[in-house]
Structure formats: structure tokens, C-alpha cells
Motif scaffolding. Sequence first.
Motif, PDB file in Angstrom:
ATOM      1  N   ARG A 109      14.710   7.344  41.032  1.00 37.08           N
ATOM      2  CA  ARG A 109      13.766   8.195  40.345  1.00 37.08           C
ATOM      3  C   ARG A 109      13.224   9.226  41.338  1.00 37.08           C
ATOM      4  O   ARG A 109      13.268   9.018  42.553  1.00 37.08           O
ATOM      5  CB  ARG A 109      12.616   7.360  39.773  1.00 37.08           C
ATOM      6  CG  ARG A 109      13.057   6.359  38.711  1.00 37.08           C
ATOM      7  CD  ARG A 109      11.928   5.412  38.325  1.00 37.08           C
ATOM      8  NE  ARG A 109      10.806   6.101  37.730  1.00 37.08           N
ATOM      9  CZ  ARG A 109      10.709   6.428  36.435  1.00 37.08           C
ATOM     10  NH1 ARG A 109      11.705   6.131  35.611  1.00 37.08           N
ATOM     11  NH2 ARG A 109       9.643   7.048  35.964  1.00 37.08           N
ATOM     12  N   SER A 154       3.758   7.801  35.815  1.00 37.95           N
ATOM     13  CA  SER A 154       5.204   7.957  35.647  1.00 37.95           C
ATOM     14  C   SER A 154       5.498   8.631  34.315  1.00 37.95           C
ATOM     15  O   SER A 154       4.837   8.359  33.312  1.00 37.95           O
ATOM     16  CB  SER A 154       5.901   6.591  35.690  1.00 37.95           C
ATOM     17  OG  SER A 154       5.668   5.947  36.931  1.00 37.95           O
ATOM     18  N   ASP A 163       8.007   9.547  39.290  1.00 38.35           N
ATOM     19  CA  ASP A 163       6.847   8.737  39.670  1.00 38.35           C
ATOM     20  C   ASP A 163       5.935   9.589  40.545  1.00 38.35           C
ATOM     21  O   ASP A 163       6.384  10.155  41.549  1.00 38.35           O
ATOM     22  CB  ASP A 163       7.271   7.500  40.463  1.00 38.35           C
ATOM     23  CG  ASP A 163       8.102   6.539  39.638  1.00 38.35           C
ATOM     24  OD1 ASP A 163       7.928   6.505  38.409  1.00 38.35           O
ATOM     25  OD2 ASP A 163       8.934   5.822  40.237  1.00 38.35           O
TER      26      ASP A 163
END
Length: 211
Positions: A109, A154, A163
Motif C-alpha cells: 500500500r 486509510s 495509509d
Amino acid sequence: MGKRSASLAGHDLVREAARIICEERLTDYRLAKQKASRRLGLSLHTAMPANADIQAAVLEYQQLFGGDAYDRHLRKLRRTALEAMDLLADFSPRMVGAAATGAAHDGHRLQLHCFTDSAESLDMFFLERGIEFRTGERRYRFADGRTRDIPMLSFQAGDVGVDIAIFAELGRRQVPLSPTDGQPMKRIDRERVAALLDRDEPGDASPRDVA
């Protein structure tokens, strides 16, 4: 096991852990090292390599075997970072993590740090724009040996998960330590992200930059 054999085992362990991280889309280096050790049939007493060595091997693996898919994903992470940083300009965003180092795969991420003395102000920012998000916390370690739970927000930007760790304004000077090498995390500002993207564009002689 002699020094030479131990050195070879350590080298094999680094390469196998990097391969596992990239092929199995792991983000936990400790778990990757444990898996690699078992697959290589190494002793439980074998010294584990440093995370920094694993990260360097992940980057090397992706440069050798990641091909266009790796390049596209890294550019996607960094483009998303640029767009998110434009959106969040009032919170002085910085890019950190795999998108910054280049040691990334499609299981990573996007990681950002933002700064405000009121974490709720970032919640309101997203609520006012109708952007769905989740809140939580992430534990960070600092140079003074202390750990702190930092508020986390998030959200999903297309198919990229983002995030955002929300630090107080003083957190600009109090940089948490990277779990990879134990050094202060590299925080990359918008201008540097844009420069990385320029270098990442197809046709550049050196597209895979390490921040």
C-alpha cells in the motif's frame, strides 16, 4: 558450520527471502526470513540477515525479474502519491515506505505521513469531500527508544490502498525509525516525488530510482 559456509547460507537466505517477498507479495520481512530459512533447511540457530540486506535484495530482484509489471506498479504508487499529496497539501504530506525506496510489489500500500495537531481535522477533511475511509493506529519506534501509537487514516484511491499516519506538528522533527534498517524513515516531499516520476517514465535510461 564454518565462516565460509555460514556466509553462503546467509547469502542464500537473503536471496530466498527476497524472492518470497516478491512472489508471495509479503510485506513482513521477519515472516519472509522464517519461510526462507525453513525452505532452505537451515538450522534454527542460523543468524538471520538484516532487514536492510533483504530490502536491497528485493530491489535487485525486482530490477532483474519484475519487468514492466514492476515498473508500472511503482509508477502507479508514485502517481497516486503525487495526487494524494496535492489533495492533502494543507497537511504537509510526505511519502515513505516501499514507494519511496522502490523495493515494492503489488501487495504494498502507499504510505504517507501528514502533520496536524488535530487528527480529527483530517477526518473532517475526508468527510467533507465524501471520501470513504477507515481509522486506526500504527505503532512507531523512535530514536529515543520509545514507541508511540500514531493515528492512522486509510482510504482507497482507485485500486491503490493508501495509509496516512497523522503526526502532530512537532512530529516533523521527530522522525520514526524504519522497521527495515532502524534508521530514521526517509520522508519524501512532493517535489521529490515528481522528480522520481520523471525518472520513472518509460524511455529513461535509469527508471528504477531508490530514494
